[in-house]
Design a protein around this motif. Structure first.
Motif, PDB file in Angstrom:
ATOM      1  N   UNK A 126       0.825  -1.204   0.000  1.00 43.23           N
ATOM      2  CA  UNK A 126       0.000   0.000   0.000  1.00 43.23           C
ATOM      3  C   UNK A 126       0.860   1.255   0.000  1.00 43.23           C
ATOM      4  N   UNK A 127       1.884   1.262   0.831  1.00 41.13           N
ATOM      5  CA  UNK A 127       2.768   2.429   0.897  1.00 41.13           C
ATOM      6  C   UNK A 127       3.400   2.726  -0.455  1.00 41.13           C
ATOM      7  N   UNK A 128       3.913   1.684  -1.118  1.00 43.68           N
ATOM      8  CA  UNK A 128       4.568   1.880  -2.416  1.00 43.68           C
ATOM      9  C   UNK A 128       3.583   2.397  -3.457  1.00 43.68           C
ATOM     10  N   UNK A 129       2.372   1.859  -3.450  1.00 42.56           N
ATOM     11  CA  UNK A 129       1.361   2.301  -4.408  1.00 42.56           C
ATOM     12  C   UNK A 129       0.976   3.754  -4.157  1.00 42.56           C
ATOM     13  N   UNK A 130       0.795   4.106  -2.891  1.00 44.10           N
ATOM     14  CA  UNK A 130       0.346   5.453  -2.548  1.00 44.10           C
ATOM     15  C   UNK A 130       1.425   6.485  -2.838  1.00 44.10           C
ATOM     16  N   UNK A 131       2.672   6.151  -2.611  1.00 45.33           N
ATOM     17  CA  UNK A 131       3.745   7.097  -2.936  1.00 45.33           C
ATOM     18  C   UNK A 131       3.681   7.530  -4.394  1.00 45.33           C
ATOM     19  N   UNK A 132       3.399   6.584  -5.281  1.00 41.32           N
ATOM     20  CA  UNK A 132       3.293   6.916  -6.706  1.00 41.32           C
ATOM     21  C   UNK A 132       2.050   7.774  -6.960  1.00 41.32           C
ATOM     22  N   UNK A 133       0.937   7.441  -6.300  1.00 42.03           N
ATOM     23  CA  UNK A 133      -0.293   8.213  -6.466  1.00 42.03           C
ATOM     24  C   UNK A 133      -0.098   9.655  -6.008  1.00 42.03           C
ATOM     25  N   UNK A 134       0.514   9.826  -4.838  1.00 38.96           N
ATOM     26  CA  UNK A 134       0.719  11.164  -4.279  1.00 38.96           C
ATOM     27  C   UNK A 134       1.665  11.977  -5.144  1.00 38.96           C
ATOM     28  N   UNK A 135       2.685  11.336  -5.686  1.00 39.72           N
ATOM     29  CA  UNK A 135       3.687  12.046  -6.482  1.00 39.72           C
ATOM     30  C   UNK A 135       3.083  12.718  -7.710  1.00 39.72           C
ATOM     31  N   UNK A 136       2.030  12.108  -8.267  1.00 38.78           N
ATOM     32  CA  UNK A 136       1.413  12.703  -9.455  1.00 38.78           C
ATOM     33  C   UNK A 136       0.003  13.230  -9.161  1.00 38.78           C
ATOM     34  N   UNK A 137      -0.323  13.320  -7.868  1.00 33.09           N
ATOM     35  CA  UNK A 137      -1.606  13.871  -7.425  1.00 33.09           C
ATOM     36  C   UNK A 137      -2.793  13.129  -8.047  1.00 33.09           C
ATOM     37  N   UNK A 138      -2.756  11.811  -7.971  1.00 32.86           N
ATOM     38  CA  UNK A 138      -3.836  10.980  -8.509  1.00 32.86           C
ATOM     39  C   UNK A 138      -4.780  10.545  -7.398  1.00 32.86           C
ATOM     40  N   UNK A 139      -6.041  10.902  -7.512  1.00 34.78           N
ATOM     41  CA  UNK A 139      -7.054  10.375  -6.607  1.00 34.78           C
ATOM     42  C   UNK A 139      -7.221   8.883  -6.882  1.00 34.78           C
ATOM     43  N   UNK A 140      -7.487   8.113  -5.836  1.00 34.34           N
ATOM     44  CA  UNK A 140      -7.515   6.664  -6.026  1.00 34.34           C
ATOM     45  C   UNK A 140      -8.319   6.004  -4.918  1.00 34.34           C
ATOM     46  N   UNK A 141      -8.573   4.713  -5.114  1.00 33.32           N
ATOM     47  CA  UNK A 141      -9.285   3.904  -4.135  1.00 33.32           C
ATOM     48  C   UNK A 141      -8.445   2.686  -3.767  1.00 33.32           C
ATOM     49  N   UNK A 142      -8.181   2.537  -2.474  1.00 29.31           N
ATOM     50  CA  UNK A 142      -7.477   1.365  -1.962  1.00 29.31           C
ATOM     51  C   UNK A 142      -8.509   0.469  -1.298  1.00 29.31           C
ATOM     52  N   UNK A 143      -8.529  -0.794  -1.690  1.00 29.64           N
ATOM     53  CA  UNK A 143      -9.514  -1.747  -1.154  1.00 29.64           C
ATOM     54  C   UNK A 143      -8.753  -2.933  -0.582  1.00 29.64           C
ATOM     55  N   UNK A 144      -8.951  -3.184   0.694  1.00 30.22           N
ATOM     56  CA  UNK A 144      -8.298  -4.306   1.365  1.00 30.22           C
ATOM     57  C   UNK A 144      -9.320  -5.415   1.573  1.00 30.22           C
ATOM     58  N   UNK A 145      -8.916  -6.655   1.357  1.00 24.77           N
ATOM     59  CA  UNK A 145      -9.798  -7.783   1.653  1.00 24.77           C
ATOM     60  C   UNK A 145      -9.504  -8.253   3.075  1.00 24.77           C
ATOM     61  N   UNK A 146     -10.422  -7.893   3.953  1.00 30.33           N
ATOM     62  CA  UNK A 146     -10.316  -8.277   5.354  1.00 30.33           C
ATOM     63  C   UNK A 146     -11.111  -9.534   5.622  1.00 30.33           C
ATOM     64  N   UNK A 179      -6.422  11.142   2.989  1.00 32.85           N
ATOM     65  CA  UNK A 179      -7.652  11.797   2.539  1.00 32.85           C
ATOM     66  C   UNK A 179      -7.372  13.113   1.822  1.00 32.85           C
ATOM     67  N   UNK A 180      -6.395  13.874   2.315  1.00 32.66           N
ATOM     68  CA  UNK A 180      -6.082  15.163   1.697  1.00 32.66           C
ATOM     69  C   UNK A 180      -5.569  15.016   0.275  1.00 32.66           C
ATOM     70  N   UNK A 181      -5.124  13.816  -0.073  1.00 30.64           N
ATOM     71  CA  UNK A 181      -4.628  13.562  -1.431  1.00 30.64           C
ATOM     72  C   UNK A 181      -5.717  12.993  -2.347  1.00 30.64           C
ATOM     73  N   UNK A 182      -6.951  12.905  -1.840  1.00 29.33           N
ATOM     74  CA  UNK A 182      -8.034  12.356  -2.645  1.00 29.33           C
ATOM     75  C   UNK A 182      -7.987  10.843  -2.765  1.00 29.33           C
ATOM     76  N   UNK A 183      -7.276  10.192  -1.858  1.00 30.63           N
ATOM     77  CA  UNK A 183      -7.157   8.728  -1.866  1.00 30.63           C
ATOM     78  C   UNK A 183      -8.041   8.161  -0.761  1.00 30.63           C
ATOM     79  N   UNK A 184      -8.828   7.170  -1.109  1.00 33.14           N
ATOM     80  CA  UNK A 184      -9.733   6.534  -0.156  1.00 33.14           C
ATOM     81  C   UNK A 184      -9.225   5.137   0.201  1.00 33.14           C
ATOM     82  N   UNK A 185      -9.550   4.679   1.417  1.00 28.45           N
ATOM     83  CA  UNK A 185      -9.153   3.347   1.865  1.00 28.45           C
ATOM     84  C   UNK A 185     -10.327   2.687   2.575  1.00 28.45           C
ATOM     85  N   UNK A 186     -10.704   1.515   2.096  1.00 28.36           N
ATOM     86  CA  UNK A 186     -11.836   0.779   2.672  1.00 28.36           C
ATOM     87  C   UNK A 186     -11.546  -0.722   2.662  1.00 28.36           C
ATOM     88  N   UNK A 187     -12.351  -1.458   3.418  1.00 24.74           N
ATOM     89  CA  UNK A 187     -12.192  -2.902   3.561  1.00 24.74           C
ATOM     90  C   UNK A 187     -13.468  -3.611   3.118  1.00 24.74           C
TER      91      UNK A 187
END
Length: 255
Positions: A126-146, A179-187
């Protein structure tokens, strides 16, 4: 009312999605669902044959899929992977494992196997994916299978519950961080899902009946029960959802 409200789009056309542990079972179903909604899906697993076959099937059915062999427990390889890839719009953290044992039998190797894949690998993927998203200011959705086991306990599930309860806390804190980067995280937290890997466990009638007694809708879950949820969390219809969990447990945790 002169202007009716418009239902947000459930379409994922133009979006890039990545699913870990995509070769079989839940991961395969989620990949198919995202592709059917229009996303270009990258299937990720440690070994190639299953994800290659699934990508071919998705493409043959009119979807868009490619595949990458990647061991998400190799954090250097994960970091390198995301550095080379364009940023994803959707990341589905599905890779996971379980070693059902009584606490009296759990070994350090069991602990490392379950917690390293279910939690540590998920965190750093997740950290590696988000670093790339933040670097180019891409809003995104992270979904974890809990799992529902991130909300209740279960016999012979100490390690699994530990990893899934930890994921619940990680998800909430992560949602605040990004959240401030427009990235969401849900399970998505399922009950017992019947897959080729879990089917042998349900041949034990005593175990099956103990599970069905807890699932108030009276049946095991299927991969199809999760496919709508992943599309919902990936698309604009869930644009105000973050830091929360969709429990798909047939009523297990309602009691």
């Amino acid at each position: 009312m002169s202007t009716l409200p418009q239902t947000p789009s459930f379409s994922l056309y133009g979006k890039r999605a990545m699913v870990t542990g995509a070769g079989r079972g839940i991961g395969a179903g989620l990949s198919v669902a995202l592709a059917a909604a229009g996303a270009q899906v990258t299937l990720v697993a440690r070994t190639e044959p299953e994800i290659a076959k699934l990508a071919e099937a998705i493409n043959s059915s009119g979807g868009l899929a490619d595949y990458k062999t990647l061991d998400v427990s190799n954090h250097q390889a994960v970091a390198s992977f995301f550095e080379q890839e364009p940023a994803y719009d959707v990341l589905v953290n599905n890779a996971g494992t379980n070693r059902p044992k009584s606490i009296l039998e759990v070994t350090e190797d069991d602990y490392d196997a379950v917690l390293d894949l279910n939690l540590k690998s998920l965190v750093f993927t997740t950290q590696a994916a988000i670093r790339k998203m933040v670097a180019i200011e891409k809003a995104a959705s992270i979904i974890h299978i809990g799992s529902q086991m991130g909300h209740v306990g279960g016999p012979n599930r100490t390690l699994y519950c530990a990893s899934k309860w930890a994921l619940e806390g990680f998800n909430k804190a992560l949602a605040l961080d990004v959240a401030a980067h427009g990235i969401r995280s849900n399970i998505i937290a399922p009950t017992f899902i019947e897959t080729p890997m879990t089917k042998p466990f349900f041949e034990n009638q005593e175990f099956l009946q103990s599970v069905l007694a807890k699932i108030k809708l009276g049946r095991l879950g299927t991969v199809e029960d999760l496919m709508g949820a992943v599309v919902f969390l990936a698309c604009d219809a869930s644009a105000l959802m973050t830091g929360t969990t969709l429990l798909i447990d047939g009523g297990w945790t309602a009691e």
